[in-house]
Scaffold this motif. Structure first.
Motif, PDB file in Angstrom:
ATOM      1  N   ASN A  66      99.684  89.746   1.715  1.00  0.00           N
ATOM      2  CA  ASN A  66     100.515  89.746   2.940  1.00  0.00           C
ATOM      3  C   ASN A  66     100.708  88.369   3.552  1.00  0.00           C
ATOM      4  O   ASN A  66     100.843  88.226   4.764  1.00  0.00           O
ATOM      5  N   ILE A  67     100.692  87.337   2.707  1.00  0.00           N
ATOM      6  CA  ILE A  67     100.971  85.977   3.180  1.00  0.00           C
ATOM      7  C   ILE A  67     102.446  85.692   2.889  1.00  0.00           C
ATOM      8  O   ILE A  67     102.907  85.927   1.774  1.00  0.00           O
ATOM      9  N   THR A  68     103.179  85.204   3.883  1.00  0.00           N
ATOM     10  CA  THR A  68     104.583  84.866   3.648  1.00  0.00           C
ATOM     11  C   THR A  68     104.644  83.570   2.848  1.00  0.00           C
ATOM     12  O   THR A  68     104.213  82.519   3.339  1.00  0.00           O
ATOM     13  N   PRO A  69     105.154  83.624   1.597  1.00  0.00           N
ATOM     14  CA  PRO A  69     105.165  82.393   0.799  1.00  0.00           C
ATOM     15  C   PRO A  69     106.424  81.565   1.056  1.00  0.00           C
ATOM     16  O   PRO A  69     107.527  82.009   0.795  1.00  0.00           O
ATOM     17  N   HIS A  70     106.243  80.369   1.614  1.00  0.00           N
ATOM     18  CA  HIS A  70     107.354  79.421   1.745  1.00  0.00           C
ATOM     19  C   HIS A  70     107.203  78.457   0.564  1.00  0.00           C
ATOM     20  O   HIS A  70     106.749  77.318   0.721  1.00  0.00           O
ATOM     21  N   ASP A 105     112.645  72.560  10.411  1.00  0.00           N
ATOM     22  CA  ASP A 105     112.254  73.211  11.663  1.00  0.00           C
ATOM     23  C   ASP A 105     111.976  74.712  11.532  1.00  0.00           C
ATOM     24  O   ASP A 105     111.010  75.223  12.094  1.00  0.00           O
ATOM     25  N   GLU A 106     112.839  75.406  10.778  1.00  0.00           N
ATOM     26  CA  GLU A 106     112.741  76.873  10.694  1.00  0.00           C
ATOM     27  C   GLU A 106     111.368  77.336  10.198  1.00  0.00           C
ATOM     28  O   GLU A 106     110.903  78.422  10.549  1.00  0.00           O
ATOM     29  N   LEU A 107     110.724  76.521   9.361  1.00  0.00           N
ATOM     30  CA  LEU A 107     109.424  76.907   8.797  1.00  0.00           C
ATOM     31  C   LEU A 107     108.385  77.190   9.871  1.00  0.00           C
ATOM     32  O   LEU A 107     107.496  78.021   9.691  1.00  0.00           O
ATOM     33  N   LYS A 135     104.493  66.252  13.104  1.00  0.00           N
ATOM     34  CA  LYS A 135     105.448  65.969  14.192  1.00  0.00           C
ATOM     35  C   LYS A 135     106.262  67.216  14.515  1.00  0.00           C
ATOM     36  O   LYS A 135     106.476  67.565  15.683  1.00  0.00           O
ATOM     37  N   MET A 136     106.734  67.897  13.453  1.00  0.00           N
ATOM     38  CA  MET A 136     107.550  69.103  13.645  1.00  0.00           C
ATOM     39  C   MET A 136     106.737  70.244  14.247  1.00  0.00           C
ATOM     40  O   MET A 136     107.231  70.983  15.096  1.00  0.00           O
ATOM     41  N   ALA A 137     105.502  70.369  13.784  1.00  0.00           N
ATOM     42  CA  ALA A 137     104.633  71.422  14.322  1.00  0.00           C
ATOM     43  C   ALA A 137     104.432  71.206  15.820  1.00  0.00           C
ATOM     44  O   ALA A 137     104.524  72.138  16.622  1.00  0.00           O
TER      45      ALA A 137
END
Length: 326
Positions: free
Chosen positions: A99-103, A143-145, A170-172
């Motif tokens: 159940n981990i979303t894989p990016h 960004d969407e990640l 930076k994005m986080a």
């Protein structure tokens, strides 16, 4: 619901139990180290261990932490790069099965893998071929990640790509995530000290280190190392192996013991400690309880070969965590 996004090298662990340490000397691998190897050296390790029965598990430090969190019921995702090969599919399937979303991005390069050579005293030595994992670049970080996540956890092994790790943090931060970093390995810290120090001071809220990593980072040991590690960050955790752990947040200092365990392989112990600790923070628990949950996870994972545990083990862990929560 609380959620954690991980970023790390997407690696498949190839675990081999050694009869003695002679093979490490023959392969020129310092015991207990994590050595990056090229394809020919990886093939040499493969040939030298051909007679040993192997176990496969999706690995990589941050991925192990994310797996631990997912097994505790936390919503998780993972960013990494795999090859379009069998090992890549092993990695991806292991993520989705938990159940981990894989990016996950794909590359024509061979998937990264870590040859984990386990000595009879349960110390492990890694010969890691990064393969496709190292091709993850700052251009892949968008960004969407980060949307829909609260925490962002990164492994120090990624410092070979400084632009990637800096952009990701930076994005986080721009997306309001709480950030954590596991320093990963003493040789990684030694080789990238200035960069890691700046990273911690500028972007990292929670930092995890074991004794060797903390010494490489601060030049100090024990409580002195922890105090320096805590400078410029919110929470610092010093993992002390059999001695448990020490945690510092502002002026608060907490010591946590270990749970009794029969150690057969320390692979994943630090990664699973981080999973337990972050789980505690997500539940807004006091630091000592966060540390104890970390100890529960790490104490159980050292009783199995590799960083993955059976459903029965996880059932035991859930029982012990519920006692902490009540």
């Amino acid at each position: 619901m609380s959620s954690v996004l991980g970023l790390g090298n997407a690696l498949v662990d190839i675990l081999a139990k050694l009869d003695d340490d002679q093979l490490l000397a023959e392969l020129n691998l310092p015991k207990g180290s994590m050595q990056l190897v090229d394809e020919s050296a990886a093939n040499k390790v493969k040939a030298a261990t051909a007679h040993i029965k192997k176990q496969l598990a999706s690995g990589g430090s941050a991925a192990n932490t994310i797996h631990g969190l997912a097994s505790l019921g936390v919503k998780t995702g993972f960013i990494g790069k795999i090859g379009s090969d069998e090992l890549g599919q092993v990695f991806k399937k292991d993520m989705t099965d938990h159940n981990i979303t894989p990016h996950l991005l794909e590359s024509p390069t061979q998937s990264g893998h870590a040859n984990a050579l386990i000595s009879p005293d349960s110390e492990r030595t890694f010969a890691t071929f990064l393969g496709a994992a190292i091709e993850l670049s700052q251009d892949d970080i968008v960004d969407e990640l980060f949307q829909g996540y609260q925490y962002f956890h990164v492994e120090g092994y990624l410092v070979q790509n400084k632009a990637l790790i800096e952009k990701a943090y930076k994005m986080a931060k721009a997306n309001g995530l709480i950030t954590s970093l596991d320093l990963a390995s003493f040789n990684v810290v030694e080789d990238n000290l200035e960069f890691l120090t700046n990273l911690v001071h500028n972007y990292v809220d929670i930092v995890f280190a074991n004794e060797e990593e903390a010494k490489a980072y601060t030049g100090k040991e024990g409580e002195e190392a922890l105090h320096q590690l805590a400078q410029g960050t919110e929470v610092a955790i010093l993992k002390l192996g059999k001695e448990g752990s020490m945690i510092k947040r502002a002026s608060e200092l907490v010591r946590v013991g270990i749970i009794p365990a029969q150690s057969i392989d320390t692979t994943g112990a630090g990664d699973l400690y981080a999973a337990g600790f972050l789980f505690g923070l997500l539940q807004n628990l006091p630091l000592d309880k966060c540390g104890r949950i970390g100890s529960i996870l790490s104490g159980h994972v050292i009783e199995v070969v590799g960083p993955k545990m059976s459903k029965d083990k996880w059932a035991d862990i859930h029982g012990l965590i519920n006692e902490e929560l009540n």
